[in-house]
Design an enzyme around this catalytic site. Structure first.
Site, short mmCIF file in Angstrom:
data_model
loop_
_atom_site.label_atom_id
_atom_site.label_comp_id
_atom_site.label_asym_id
_atom_site.label_seq_id
_atom_site.Cartn_x
_atom_site.Cartn_y
_atom_site.Cartn_z
CD GLU A 191 -2.33 -7.45 3.11
OE1 GLU A 191 -2.19 -6.26 2.73
OE2 GLU A 191 -2.66 -7.75 4.26
CD GLU A 217 1.85 -5.50 5.70
OE1 GLU A 217 2.68 -6.39 5.94
OE2 GLU A 217 1.01 -5.56 4.78
N GLY A 270 0.58 -4.93 0.98
CA GLY A 270 -0.66 -4.95 0.20
C GLY A 270 -0.47 -5.60 -1.17
CB ALA A 296 -0.88 -0.02 1.24
N1 CO8 Z 1 4.63 3.20 -0.67
C1 CO8 Z 1 5.03 4.36 -1.21
N2 CO8 Z 1 6.14 4.50 -1.96
C2 CO8 Z 1 6.91 3.40 -2.15
C3 CO8 Z 1 6.56 2.15 -1.60
C4 CO8 Z 1 5.35 2.06 -0.85
N3 CO8 Z 1 4.91 0.92 -0.33
N4 CO8 Z 1 7.50 1.26 -1.95
C5 CO8 Z 1 8.40 1.92 -2.70
N5 CO8 Z 1 8.05 3.22 -2.81
C6 CO8 Z 1 8.76 4.28 -3.52
C7 CO8 Z 1 9.97 4.76 -2.76
O1 CO8 Z 1 9.60 5.68 -1.78
C8 CO8 Z 1 10.79 5.36 -3.87
O2 CO8 Z 1 10.26 6.62 -4.19
P1 CO8 Z 1 11.25 7.90 -4.32
O3 CO8 Z 1 12.08 7.60 -5.54
O4 CO8 Z 1 10.31 9.04 -4.53
O5 CO8 Z 1 12.06 7.96 -3.08
C9 CO8 Z 1 10.50 4.45 -5.06
O6 CO8 Z 1 9.29 3.77 -4.74
C10 CO8 Z 1 11.57 3.40 -5.28
O7 CO8 Z 1 11.76 2.71 -4.06
P2 CO8 Z 1 13.20 2.45 -3.40
O8 CO8 Z 1 14.13 3.55 -3.74
O9 CO8 Z 1 12.99 2.18 -1.95
O10 CO8 Z 1 13.63 1.11 -4.18
P3 CO8 Z 1 14.64 0.00 -3.68
O11 CO8 Z 1 14.90 -0.86 -4.85
O12 CO8 Z 1 15.81 0.61 -2.99
O13 CO8 Z 1 13.82 -0.84 -2.57
C11 CO8 Z 1 11.88 -1.97 -1.69
C12 CO8 Z 1 12.71 -1.61 -2.95
C13 CO8 Z 1 12.68 -2.96 -0.82
C14 CO8 Z 1 10.60 -2.67 -2.18
C15 CO8 Z 1 11.55 -0.70 -0.88
O14 CO8 Z 1 11.02 0.27 -1.76
C16 CO8 Z 1 10.58 -0.90 0.23
O15 CO8 Z 1 10.92 -1.43 1.27
N6 CO8 Z 1 9.28 -0.48 0.03
C17 CO8 Z 1 8.28 -0.56 1.06
C18 CO8 Z 1 7.79 -1.98 1.21
C19 CO8 Z 1 6.74 -2.05 2.30
O16 CO8 Z 1 7.02 -1.79 3.45
N7 CO8 Z 1 5.51 -2.42 1.93
C20 CO8 Z 1 4.41 -2.51 2.85
C21 CO8 Z 1 3.63 -1.24 2.84
S1 CO8 Z 1 2.38 -1.19 4.11
C22 CO8 Z 1 1.13 -2.10 3.46
O17 CO8 Z 1 1.18 -2.61 2.38
C23 CO8 Z 1 -0.06 -2.22 4.36
C24 CO8 Z 1 -1.13 -3.02 3.66
C25 CO8 Z 1 -2.40 -2.73 4.34
C26 CO8 Z 1 -3.54 -3.19 3.50
C27 CO8 Z 1 -3.47 -2.58 2.12
C28 CO8 Z 1 -4.66 -2.94 1.36
C29 CO8 Z 1 -4.35 -4.02 0.38
#
Ligand code: CO8
Length: 296
Positions: free
Chosen positions: A150, A170, A147, A104
């Site tokens: 999911e 999460e 998400g 998400a």
């Molecule tokens: N939300 C918003 N932006 C994101 C997300 C995210 N989940 N994941 C990546 N991005 C963005 C980054 O902020 C970045 O943006 P910017 O260039 O503006 O800084 C861009 O995408 C590229 O990401 P990274 O530079 O971090 O890329 P890397 O290759 O270094 O890392 C990762 C890749 C490991 C996937 C890393 O981006 C990461 O850890 N992302 C977050 C993963 C995460 O924690 N996901 C869970 C989110 S919470 C959730 O899903 C709750 C679900 C609740 C129910 C939802 C309904 C279905």
């Protein structure tokens, strides 16, 4: 008796209108009017017809397909129209090579208050994807996290590319999964493995996911979508109402106890004898020819 069966089928969403046309529709241009209104441009997804399959691609590459409200809105709009398009027999849902979806959108939800989350029943609408009657094959490359994992679990079959990574991170953000990660994941891979992912926030790779039963097969990354499309087109070649019945009945296993599930299965099985497609399928077998299903 026949009327009662038809009513039952219609209520359970099994009775569909016949196909408008059986001609191949590969590479049709994207126009708002074609194919029940889903073949058009959306802000965050791409929607294309591939023979009898709708290919939906999450298209927010800069944010690794983070699932913002707009993506979900587009997905729900597309699948709602696809559900009404009898020339589509199955859906393939995919992302990019780097990410199916990285969860998400954290930036979109980080400042939400409890009252906002609770009063809007945040993420409740995501459940619509799990209710789509047509079979959904997820083609997953790269990250399927939070998400994203999911959403993937709302699909019926998952084909994973070798570079796929799955997880429910999460807990690292101070929350828990909110759209099935604590429920569908347990049913898919069992308590201990689900607990490990949910409590450590760690990831598993494609091979492990296949071993655990989270995905049905692992293929070379560059072929994931192709393999999923092939499988989806095979599914779409069968009778639409029968495929919908099969999906609904398998999914009932998640809701019902064994006795109720077996009874439900038998009743749906009985009801399919009201279809011309049952007569055609069995008749074709006996006559040693290929069946021609008409979705009636
Ligand atoms: N939300 C918003 N932006 C994101 C997300 C995210 N989940 N994941 C990546 N991005 C963005 C980054 O902020 C970045 O943006 P910017 O260039 O503006 O800084 C861009 O995408 C590229 O990401 P990274 O530079 O971090 O890329 P890397 O290759 O270094 O890392 C990762 C890749 C490991 C996937 C890393 O981006 C990461 O850890 N992302 C977050 C993963 C995460 O924690 N996901 C869970 C989110 S919470 C959730 O899903 C709750 C679900 C609740 C129910 C939802 C309904 C279905």
């Amino acid at each position: 008796m026949m009327l009662a069966r038809s009513t039952h089928l219609r209520r359970s969403g099994l009775l569909l209108r016949p196909l408008a046309s059986s001609s191949s529709t590969t590479a049709r241009p994207l126009t708002a009017a074609a194919g029940g209104g889903w073949e058009k441009s959306y802000e965050f997804i791409l929607a294309e017809r591939k023979d009898r399959v709708a290919l939906l691609t999450l298209n927010r590459p800069k944010a690794l397909n983070a699932l913002c409200n707009g993506i979900i809105r587009d997905l729900i709009e597309a699948t709602t129209h696809i559900a009404r398009d009898d020339s589509v027999g199955a859906i393939v849902l995919t992302g990019s090579t780097k990410a199916f979806a990285a969860g998400a959108d954290i930036k979109e939800m980080k400042d939400k208050t409890f009252v906002e989350a609770f009063s809007t029943n945040m993420f409740e609408e995501w459940g619509q994807i799990a209710k789509v009657a047509k079979p959904i094959v997820a083609a997953v490359n790269g990250y399927a996290l939070g998400g994203g994992c999911e959403l993937m679990m709302m699909a019926d079959i998952v084909i994973a590319g070798e570079n796929a990574k799955f997880g429910q991170p999460e807990i690292t953000l101070g929350v828990i999964p909110g759209c099935g990660g604590t429920q569908r994941l347990v049913r898919a891979i069992g308590k201990s493995k689900a607990m490990e992912l949910v409590l450590t926030g760690g990831m598993i790779d494609a091979k492990q996911a296949e071993k655990d039963g989270l995905v049905s097969k692992v293929v070379p990354t560059e072929t994931t979508v192709e393999v999923a499309l092939e499988m989806a087109n095979k599914i779409a070649s069968f009778s639409l109402p029968v495929a919908a019945a099969a999906k609904e009945t398998v999914n009932a296993a998640f809701e019902l106890n064994l006795a109720e599930g077996l009874r439900f299965e038998r009743r749906i099985f009985h009801s399919l004898f009201a279809l011309s497609d049952q007569k055609e399928g069995m008749g074709a077998f006996v006559e040693k020819r290929k069946p021609k299903f008409t979705n009636t």
